[in-house]
Motif scaffolding. Structure first.
Motif, short mmCIF file in Angstrom:
data_model
loop_
_atom_site.label_atom_id
_atom_site.label_comp_id
_atom_site.label_asym_id
_atom_site.label_seq_id
_atom_site.Cartn_x
_atom_site.Cartn_y
_atom_site.Cartn_z
N THR A 1 -10.31 8.65 -10.96
CA THR A 1 -9.11 8.55 -11.54
C THR A 1 -8.82 7.04 -11.86
O THR A 1 -8.61 6.56 -12.97
CB THR A 1 -7.91 9.12 -11.30
OG1 THR A 1 -7.96 10.70 -10.97
CG2 THR A 1 -6.61 8.79 -12.04
N VAL A 2 -8.92 6.43 -10.95
CA VAL A 2 -8.69 4.82 -10.78
C VAL A 2 -9.96 4.00 -11.51
O VAL A 2 -9.73 3.30 -12.46
CB VAL A 2 -8.60 4.27 -9.48
CG1 VAL A 2 -8.30 2.70 -9.50
CG2 VAL A 2 -7.23 4.95 -8.95
N ALA B 1 -13.27 -1.96 -6.02
CA ALA B 1 -14.23 -2.73 -5.49
C ALA B 1 -15.59 -2.41 -6.39
O ALA B 1 -16.34 -3.23 -6.80
CB ALA B 1 -14.60 -2.39 -4.13
N GLN B 2 -15.71 -1.20 -6.71
CA GLN B 2 -16.81 -0.76 -7.63
C GLN B 2 -16.65 -1.59 -9.09
O GLN B 2 -17.54 -1.83 -9.73
CB GLN B 2 -16.99 0.80 -7.78
CG GLN B 2 -17.98 1.34 -8.75
CD GLN B 2 -19.42 0.74 -8.27
OE1 GLN B 2 -19.63 0.78 -7.00
NE2 GLN B 2 -20.22 0.66 -9.07
N ASN C 1 -0.72 1.24 -2.56
CA ASN C 1 -1.48 2.45 -2.28
C ASN C 1 -2.07 2.66 -3.57
O ASN C 1 -1.81 3.82 -4.20
CB ASN C 1 -0.35 3.47 -2.02
CG ASN C 1 0.46 3.26 -0.66
OD1 ASN C 1 -0.19 2.39 0.52
ND2 ASN C 1 1.70 3.56 -0.40
N VAL C 2 -3.27 2.44 -3.50
CA VAL C 2 -4.37 2.74 -4.81
C VAL C 2 -5.66 2.78 -4.17
O VAL C 2 -5.98 2.07 -2.84
CB VAL C 2 -4.08 1.65 -5.93
CG1 VAL C 2 -2.75 1.66 -6.60
CG2 VAL C 2 -4.84 0.28 -5.33
N ASN C 3 -6.55 3.30 -4.70
CA ASN C 3 -8.01 3.73 -4.31
C ASN C 3 -8.66 2.17 -4.30
O ASN C 3 -9.26 1.72 -5.30
CB ASN C 3 -8.75 4.68 -5.01
CG ASN C 3 -9.94 4.95 -4.42
OD1 ASN C 3 -11.04 4.22 -4.36
ND2 ASN C 3 -10.15 6.27 -3.92
N VAL C 4 -8.93 1.61 -2.97
CA VAL C 4 -9.35 0.17 -2.94
C VAL C 4 -10.97 0.41 -3.49
O VAL C 4 -11.61 -0.62 -3.98
CB VAL C 4 -9.24 -0.13 -1.73
CG1 VAL C 4 -9.98 -1.61 -1.52
CG2 VAL C 4 -7.68 -0.39 -1.38
N PRO D 1 -4.70 -8.74 -8.01
CA PRO D 1 -5.47 -9.52 -6.67
C PRO D 1 -6.65 -8.44 -6.48
O PRO D 1 -6.79 -7.49 -6.81
CB PRO D 1 -4.50 -9.46 -5.38
CG PRO D 1 -3.28 -9.41 -6.11
CD PRO D 1 -3.50 -8.42 -7.33
N SER D 2 -7.67 -9.33 -5.74
CA SER D 2 -8.99 -8.55 -5.64
C SER D 2 -8.77 -7.23 -4.68
O SER D 2 -8.06 -7.25 -3.84
CB SER D 2 -9.92 -9.56 -4.92
OG SER D 2 -9.62 -9.98 -3.73
N ALA D 3 -9.98 -6.41 -4.74
CA ALA D 3 -10.03 -5.54 -3.64
C ALA D 3 -10.11 -6.01 -2.26
O ALA D 3 -9.50 -5.13 -1.50
CB ALA D 3 -11.32 -4.55 -3.96
N LYS D 4 -10.84 -6.95 -2.23
CA LYS D 4 -10.75 -7.45 -0.85
C LYS D 4 -9.51 -7.90 -0.26
O LYS D 4 -9.08 -7.60 0.89
CB LYS D 4 -11.74 -8.75 -0.61
CG LYS D 4 -11.98 -9.47 0.57
CD LYS D 4 -12.73 -10.57 0.46
CE LYS D 4 -12.83 -11.33 1.98
NZ LYS D 4 -13.62 -12.72 1.73
N THR D 5 -8.63 -8.63 -0.97
CA THR D 5 -7.35 -8.98 -0.82
C THR D 5 -6.52 -7.63 -0.39
O THR D 5 -5.94 -7.65 0.68
CB THR D 5 -6.63 -9.59 -1.78
OG1 THR D 5 -7.30 -11.10 -2.03
CG2 THR D 5 -5.22 -9.94 -1.33
#
Length: 384
Positions: free
Chosen positions: A61-62, A85-86, A78-81, A96-100
């Motif tokens: 979904t994300v 990243a993909q 609370n989202v799919n990190v 902000p980035s997935a890493k952050t």
């Protein structure tokens, strides 16, 4: 890139009140927006160009939502990190980035991050599950009192509990958690840092937060904080150090304790617009929601100074009511000098649910605080 009155699309994960207030700013600049939220009645639905209903923790979904937009951001952690990243790997801009986000949205890894970067924070221990805490107390490697925090999914006072006796350990949710040393403190403070992709930064003034003793939610945010210039400077410098360590893009709200010895300890952070910055809508030259848009799009950062002293009062559901919301005495507070209510658009109230906030502005911070007290005593969020 031309963001204004163009085909550019900004995606926002989460359609709550933070997203709704961010959309006030995108409408001002005529920036197209797409919003994803699990609820069909999300507050942001009325203000975005396109609304999508879906699970923020579901990878597909994300991921599919992210492919529809040019820049992707979020108003809730609370989202799919993994999906973020993909999307980044495929060239999508995510701020902000997935890493952050991955570091921040687990309180245990967040605390370890502070230790690794020599950022002052309260001592803590990490546990895989609550039963380990009981063993630690029995072995005297952990002593009462301390603060239990769930590593994931805590918000608005949820997932936090002061542990003073063995009985307080009963009924703790399963899962990873931390036990944090209780800090005797004078004040709870916060600094919002805005940072763009080139590393340009600006900080908002230090604010002081007063919490509800039962709900563990912020009742009042006071700007400027009633602290010395020396303590304020120390808090801002530490907030800047935290910002630099994360290398985030967008806003970072840094919550801190001012100890009895005037030391500053970082409590936790949020990589998005924050409750501690709501006062800025009326009191600042550039409010936090516009600043978030400026930062993630690489536009010049705005002036973070206050035009006037501001106090924010949270409007939360009365503990005795659940159902269709009624804002009792709202006309009374609207007649008060410098008072502006913000209603979030949630039709159903329940105990301690955030339903809105009220900003009080005045040249005199003491006067603003007096009016804030009158507001708090006057308005009630009840049900029909």
């Amino acid at each position: 890139m031309n963001y204004f009155s163009s085909d550019f699309k900004l995606g926002i994960l989460g359609g709550g009140q933070l997203g709704k207030m961010m959309l006030y700013e995108t409408r001002k600049y005529d920036i197209q927006t797409l919003v994803l939220d699990p609820s069909n009645d999300a507050p942001s639905r009325i203000a975005c160009n396109e609304f999508f209903q879906g699970d923020l923790m579901d990878y597909d979904t994300v991921y599919e939502f992210g492919k529809k937009v040019d820049v992707l951001t979020f108003e809730i952690e609370n989202v799919n990190v993994d999906a973020l990243a993909q999307l980044e790997k495929e060239g999508k801009t995510v701020f902000p980035s997935a890493k952050t986000l991955k570091t921040i949205n687990n309180k245990a890894t967040q605390k370890l991050f502070y230790v690794d970067h020599q950022i002052p924070t309260a001592d803590f221990k990490r546990f895989a599950y609550p039963d380990e805490i009981l063993n630690a107390v029995k072995n005297e490697s952990l002593a009462f009192p301390f603060v239990w925090k769930s590593a994931r999914f805590g918000y608005d006072g949820q997932g936090v509990k002061v542990i003073r006796t063995y009985s307080d350990l009963e009924g703790l949710p399963e899962g990873e958690c931390i036990a944090e040393k209780m800090i005797p403190f004078k004040n709870e403070l916060a600094v919002i840092v805005a940072r763009d992709s080139k590393g340009n930064v600006k900080t908002y003034p230090v604010v002081e937060m007063e919490f509800h003793p039962e709900a563990n939610q912020v009742e009042y945010v006071i700007c400027p904080a009633r602290i010395s210039e020396e303590v304020a400077k120390k808090a801002q410098l530490i907030a800047l150090k935290v910002s630099k360590a994360y290398e985030h893009v967008g806003l970072l709200a840094v919550e801190m304790f001012q100890t009895e010895n005037d030391e500053i300890l970082v409590n936790e952070v949020a990589p998005r617009p924050h409750n501690s910055g709501h006062y800025s809508i009326e009191a600042s030259y550039t409010n936090q929601f516009e600043q978030q848009i400026r930062a993630i799009l690489g536009l010049p950062l705005g002036n973070t100074e206050s035009k006037v002293a501001g106090i924010m009062v949270n409007l939360v559901g009365d503990e005795n009511y659940t159902g269709s919301v009624v804002y009792k005495n709202i006309e009374k507070i609207m007649a008060m000098e410098g008072v502006t209510p913000h209603i979030y658009g949630k039709r159903e109230t329940r105990p301690f649910r955030k339903m809105g906030h009220v900003t009080i502005v005045n040249k005199d911070i003491a006067k603003a605080r007096e009016i804030a007290e009158q507001v708090k005593k006057s308005i009630r969020v009840i049900a029909e």
